[in-house]
Design a protein around this motif. Structure first.
Motif, mmCIF file in Angstrom:
data_model
loop_
_atom_site.group_PDB
_atom_site.id
_atom_site.type_symbol
_atom_site.label_atom_id
_atom_site.label_comp_id
_atom_site.label_asym_id
_atom_site.label_seq_id
_atom_site.Cartn_x
_atom_site.Cartn_y
_atom_site.Cartn_z
ATOM 1 N N LYS A 46 -3.228 8.400 -4.571
ATOM 2 C CA LYS A 46 -4.601 8.100 -4.162
ATOM 3 C C LYS A 46 -4.789 8.549 -2.702
ATOM 4 O O LYS A 46 -3.895 8.336 -1.869
ATOM 5 C CB LYS A 46 -4.783 6.597 -4.281
ATOM 6 C CG LYS A 46 -6.205 6.135 -4.468
ATOM 7 C CD LYS A 46 -6.218 4.653 -4.849
ATOM 8 C CE LYS A 46 -7.626 4.139 -5.072
ATOM 9 N NZ LYS A 46 -8.550 4.293 -3.965
ATOM 10 N N ALA A 47 -5.933 9.127 -2.398
ATOM 11 C CA ALA A 47 -6.188 9.628 -1.042
ATOM 12 C C ALA A 47 -6.008 8.532 0.017
ATOM 13 O O ALA A 47 -5.525 8.806 1.123
ATOM 14 C CB ALA A 47 -7.598 10.216 -0.947
ATOM 15 N N SER A 48 -6.351 7.301 -0.322
ATOM 16 C CA SER A 48 -6.256 6.226 0.673
ATOM 17 C C SER A 48 -4.815 5.879 1.024
ATOM 18 O O SER A 48 -4.567 5.126 1.958
ATOM 19 C CB SER A 48 -6.993 4.973 0.185
ATOM 20 O OG SER A 48 -6.479 4.543 -1.058
ATOM 21 N N GLU A 49 -3.847 6.433 0.290
ATOM 22 C CA GLU A 49 -2.433 6.165 0.576
ATOM 23 C C GLU A 49 -1.792 7.250 1.439
ATOM 24 O O GLU A 49 -0.609 7.163 1.770
ATOM 25 C CB GLU A 49 -1.645 6.063 -0.736
ATOM 26 C CG GLU A 49 -2.174 5.057 -1.727
ATOM 27 C CD GLU A 49 -2.175 3.646 -1.186
ATOM 28 O OE1 GLU A 49 -1.529 3.399 -0.147
ATOM 29 O OE2 GLU A 49 -2.834 2.788 -1.777
#
Lengths: 73, 73, 73, 73, 73, 73
Positions: free
Chosen positions: B64-67
């Motif tokens: 996930k991009a937020s990771e």
């Protein structure tokens, strides 16, 4: 954030900033890596500005192993 | 886990399982991707067995991009 | 994101998109699942648009086991 | 961990511990929720023991919205 | 989110809200903790409003152990 | 992991390794920080060994803002 250090994250992949899209709180950074792949990161706009991220900058995409899933066909 | 689907994760990078290291609960999977990079994933041993992960298997590293964090020199 | 696949995430819960709230970078998706529960997801607006998420669409809420905490009274 | 509090996590789903699988560092907890779904959590063995998690215990599965992905057929 | 509970997250650090920066979907909360450190949290604006977060409020910064990396000089 | 760099993670808190508990795949590191708080990290055993983590070592606990939740009484 001015401190340089070594970190435990297993994934530290070198690349180049391709595009940056800023929102008021979150910013999306697309990083081109070797082999033609891209890695997309979403970080705080504060960090993006503090690090002076800009297109063409050499960066690392950093991901903790526990955040990576595996997919199969 | 038998269901195939499309997912929202921005990062879905194709690769090949290089090594697998199983513990009682967690399993570490090293995935080789094009360009000479590797991505390391830590998943449950249950999933690794259910998916029948093994060396040489074609897989996707999904993040996930937020990771994803960004590092600079 | 056009690729269909099976993924290692232990949690893949079927549901229906109830509401979508878009920001410039992040989008919040509320998913109704059976039993009257709801699961809220925050993804990039890019993914939400690419997947054409809309109210009433059948979707899966996907969560890696390592992201789930446990609470007690 | 003895403190009770309200938390910002958008997902706090009530359920019952179905199974627990302990490793030396990580423990896997399967939680049954209403509607026939299950949610799997991987936490530290320390926390599992400290909270005295056991089969049949009423618990909450807690997930931050930013950790939830969306899948479609 | 009205429910109080004990949670498995290994890190539950007491502090005080120093600043809040709201975007349409995401909100950034800076928390001052003892010893002069600060912890920054990014949560949904919905949660920030629902919890009535405001400067000076006593809060806890909560982080799952699997989300903490280690750095060295 | 030999590379030093600056990273986007908003939380980079200085401390000292208090204890280390190794499993076959995962290792738990307890870090003492100023003000009497502790931060617990779970990383791969591979990283813990590669970084030569040991009691008394000066380290940083690193956490992305999107991984921090907020709790209230």
């Amino acid at each position: 954030m001015a401190k340089t250090m070594k970190i435990s994250a297993r994934n530290q992949i070198m690349g180049t900033v391709k595009t940056i899209k800023k929102g008021p709180v979150s910013t999306e950074v697309v990083i081109s890596i070797t082999g033609g792949n891209e890695i997309v990161s979403s970080i705080t706009t504060y960090s993006a500005e503090k690090m002076n991220l800009r297109e063409g900058l050499k960066v690392y995409a950093i991901v903790k192993a526990s955040e990576v899933m595996v997919g199969t066909d």
